[in-house]
Design an enzyme around this catalytic site. Structure first.
Site, short mmCIF file in Angstrom:
data_model
loop_
_atom_site.label_atom_id
_atom_site.label_comp_id
_atom_site.label_asym_id
_atom_site.label_seq_id
_atom_site.Cartn_x
_atom_site.Cartn_y
_atom_site.Cartn_z
N GLU A 102 -7.23 9.38 3.39
CA GLU A 102 -7.00 8.91 2.02
C GLU A 102 -8.29 8.52 1.29
OE1 GLU A 102 -2.58 6.93 2.61
OE2 GLU A 102 -4.32 5.58 2.62
N CYS A 143 0.85 -1.19 0.00
CA CYS A 143 0.00 0.00 0.00
C CYS A 143 0.89 1.24 0.00
CB CYS A 143 -0.95 0.03 1.19
SG CYS A 143 -0.25 -0.49 2.75
N SER A 144 0.48 2.23 -0.80
CA SER A 144 1.26 3.45 -0.90
C SER A 144 0.44 4.50 -1.64
CB SER A 144 2.59 3.19 -1.61
OG SER A 144 3.45 4.31 -1.50
#
Length: 237
Positions: A159, A97-98
């Protein structure tokens, strides 16, 4: 048989010196968006994860992210984030994840191409997966989620997160600055991890498991039934 995973607790973000490589990554520019995932501009990864900046900015420093779930033979690849990570060090999470960077190649929104390019880049950086072994079309895009999650009194997450599935026996060459450990788990073993209360799990993985992942896992042969263009708001339970 009980699944054994190492547990590592780290002090709060404000109480330790930060790793040079991770500090360098915090200078990268990532994509600011509104709650409809419309691009607003860019800011550094550092600013986007500072709680103070989130509280002061009109948009809350909301930014675009992705979470990859790699499956092989019915098992999901989990990674334990390295102790060097600035947010959620030592926590177990999904395969990779990024964030897509604020560059033309990763800003492209058509068919989530920018996100998928970023995922290939980051899978190589974190897991050592050779980029030439993954094709853009190998990813299955499922949906997007919106969430907020503080880590400590300094850092947090805010996010719009794209969910990507990948079915492949990936070649791993783990980067210890990014990943401390990894494990392939069954659905039942993941549930055991979540229920143990002893193993640190990232909030986005826990929220996804609570709301979606079980049904997605049961429907891996027909993921089209789950695909949508929505942004699902998730909260910690």
């Amino acid at each position: 048989e009980k699944l054994v995973i190492n547990i590592q607790r780290m002090p709060a973000g404000g109480s330790k010196m930060y790793d040079d490589q991770q500090t360098h990554f915090m200078k990268e520019n990532i994509i600011l968006v509104d709650k409809d995932d419309q691009e607003l501009g860019a800011d550094t990864k550092k600013n986007c994860h500072l709680l103070e900046e989130m509280q002061n900015a009109d948009t809350g420093m909301l930014h675009r992210a992705f979470s990859v779930f790699i499956f092989h033979e019915g098992k999901l690849l989990l990674q334990q984030r390295a102790d060097a990570k600035i947010t959620f060090p030592g926590y177990w999470s999904n395969s990779c994840c990024s964030h897509p960077l604020y560059i033309d190649e990763e800003r492209e929104t058509r068919d989530q191409i920018g996100i998928k390019r970023a995922a290939i880049r980051k899978m190589h950086q974190e897991l050592g997966v050779p980029p030439d072994t993954i094709n853009i079309n190998d990813f299955t895009y499922i949906t997007r989620i919106y969430y907020q999650a503080p880590y400590d009194d300094l850092w947090g997450e805010h996010e719009v997160d794209y969910i990507l599935f990948l079915f492949q026996d990936v070649e791993l060459n783990i980067n210890p600055n990014e990943v401390k450990d990894y494990n392939w788990v069954t659905k039942q073993e993941l549930q055991q991890i979540l229920e143990s209360g002893e193993i640190l799990v990232t909030p986005w993985l826990r929220m996804l498991c609570n709301k979606f992942l079980n049904q997605w896992w049961d429907g891996l042969d027909d993921l089209d039934q789950f695909k949508d263009n929505n942004i699902h708001t998730m909260v910690e339970e």
